[in-house]
Design an enzyme around this catalytic site. Structure first.
Site, short mmCIF file in Angstrom:
data_model
loop_
_atom_site.label_atom_id
_atom_site.label_comp_id
_atom_site.label_asym_id
_atom_site.label_seq_id
_atom_site.Cartn_x
_atom_site.Cartn_y
_atom_site.Cartn_z
N LYS A 11 0.85 -1.20 0.00
CA LYS A 11 0.00 0.00 0.00
C LYS A 11 0.88 1.24 0.00
O LYS A 11 2.04 1.22 0.44
CB LYS A 11 -0.93 0.03 1.21
N ASP A 136 -2.46 -1.50 10.26
CA ASP A 136 -2.64 -1.51 8.81
C ASP A 136 -3.27 -2.81 8.28
O ASP A 136 -3.61 -2.89 7.10
CB ASP A 136 -1.29 -1.32 8.10
#
Ligand SMILES: C[C@@](CO)(OP(=O)(O)O)[C@H](O)COP(=O)(O)OP(=O)(O)OC[C@H]1O[C@@H](n2ccc(N)nc2=O)[C@H](O)[C@@H]1O
Ligand SMILES: Nc1ncnc2c1ncn2[C@@H]1O[C@H](COP(=O)(O)OP(=O)(O)O)[C@@H](O)[C@H]1O
Length: 283
Positions: A11, A136
């Site tokens: 990401k 995350d």
């Protein structure tokens, strides 16, 4: 023997704001998260007992400090399972780089074990388990594009922002996320992202405005320690990027391009100095 293969995508943070420090030391954030098509490949096979972790990269921990170990442990405890797993991590995402490689591997393991052992967990249930591994991890399970709030676990899906040209460059340093948050002085933040304006630009597919208005407040901490990050940002802009930003706690820098030729030229130049440079696309 049943074998499950799961892709674990990296990401980037198109923006990152830190709102306040919580009692427990964690920080409340507001971030726009975006997956890109750089990935680790996780292969899972059932074995009789215990856990064996292997990887093509010697820097990847193979003991209980690997986040995939934590994912296996959580699932076994929740469902009273006493079967073991063999896990192979084909690592392509740079480590401790602000790209959530470890979190994404853990997310892949939760998804993979759900399938391997027919546990019937929904995506939301997997995300709830995931936050116990790292802030995350829920986003890595959700995937795509999202606004992340809370400590990163409160997610709102955003419109697709796929197929955008991104150049990633990771200098040869590893940055500890805990160090960066700890050294952030909230009172010293002078420029913050306008997250909601950025979301509007994304909805209008106004890539140029997104690229030009991206802000990551953690840059203040990481760039102070590693000025090379600022140099790479400059190189990307000089090479024609619409905008460039550090991802997460760093040190990876990404640039957004609307022209593949300029991206490839910058990639070639950066590769002369850096070993970890990748041209990718948003998912
Ligand atoms: C900065 C970000 C941006 O996406 O990513 P990375 O740079 O790590 O990729 C995240 O907020 C990182 O999330 P993640 O790496 O999963 O964090 P965790 O493992 O849960 O926490 C590592 C440490 O970071 C600090 N931490 C993390 C998240 C948060 N909202 N506030 C914090 O203060 C805590 O000190 C914690 O001990
Ligand atoms: N599967 C994994 N892949 C990479 N690093 C891992 C993994 N499991 C645990 N780690 C540890 O987690 C730390 C952060 O790794 P990573 O998730 O790649 O970075 P970041 O949090 O910056 O996105 C590293 O110091 C590494 O030793």
């Amino acid at each position: 023997m049943k074998r499950i293969i799961v892709d674990a995508y990296a990401k980037i943070n198109l923006s990152l704001d830190v709102l306040r420090r919580r009692e427990d030391g964690y920080h409340e954030v507001e971030m726009i998260m975006q997956q890109v098509d750089l990935k680790d490949i996780i292969t899972i096979k059932e074995i009789e007992k215990g856990i064996i972790i292997e990887s093509n990269k010697k820097e990847v921990p193979t003991d209980s400090s690997n986040l995939v170990y934590k994912a296996w442990d959580i699932i076994c405890k929740k469902f009273n399972i006493d079967r073991g797993v063999y896990i192979n991590i084909n690592k392509n995402i740079p480590i401790a780089a602000g790209l959530a490689g470890g979190s994404s591997d853990a997310a892949a393991l939760l998804k993979g074990l759900n399938k391997l052992w027919n546990l019937g967990l929904t995506k939301n249930e997997l995300m709830e388990l995931g936050v116990n591994i790292g802030a995350d991890v829920p986003f890595c399970i959700m995937g795509g594009t999202a606004l992340a709030q809370g400590i990163g676990e409160k997610l709102t899906r955003l419109n697709n922002f796929s197929n955008i040209y991104i150049l990633l460059a990771t200098p040869d340093i590893q940055v500890s996320t805990a160090y960066v948050y700890k050294n952030l002085n909230l009172k010293e933040i002078s420029v913050r992202p306008d997250t909601h304006k950025l979301i509007e630009y994304m909805e209008d597919n106004d890539i140029d405005s997104v690229a030009k208005k991206m802000v990551n407040v953690l840059e203040n901490v990481t760039i102070k320690k590693y000025p090379i990050i600022q140099e790479i940002k400059k190189d990307m802009i000089n090479g024609g990027a619409l905008g460039s930003l550090m991802s997460g706690s760093g040190p990876t820098v990404f640039g957004i391009y609307n022209n593949e030729k300029l991206l490839k030229e910058t990639e070639r130049k950066l590769k002369k100095r850096l070993s970890k440079v990748y041209s990718v696309k948003t998912i």
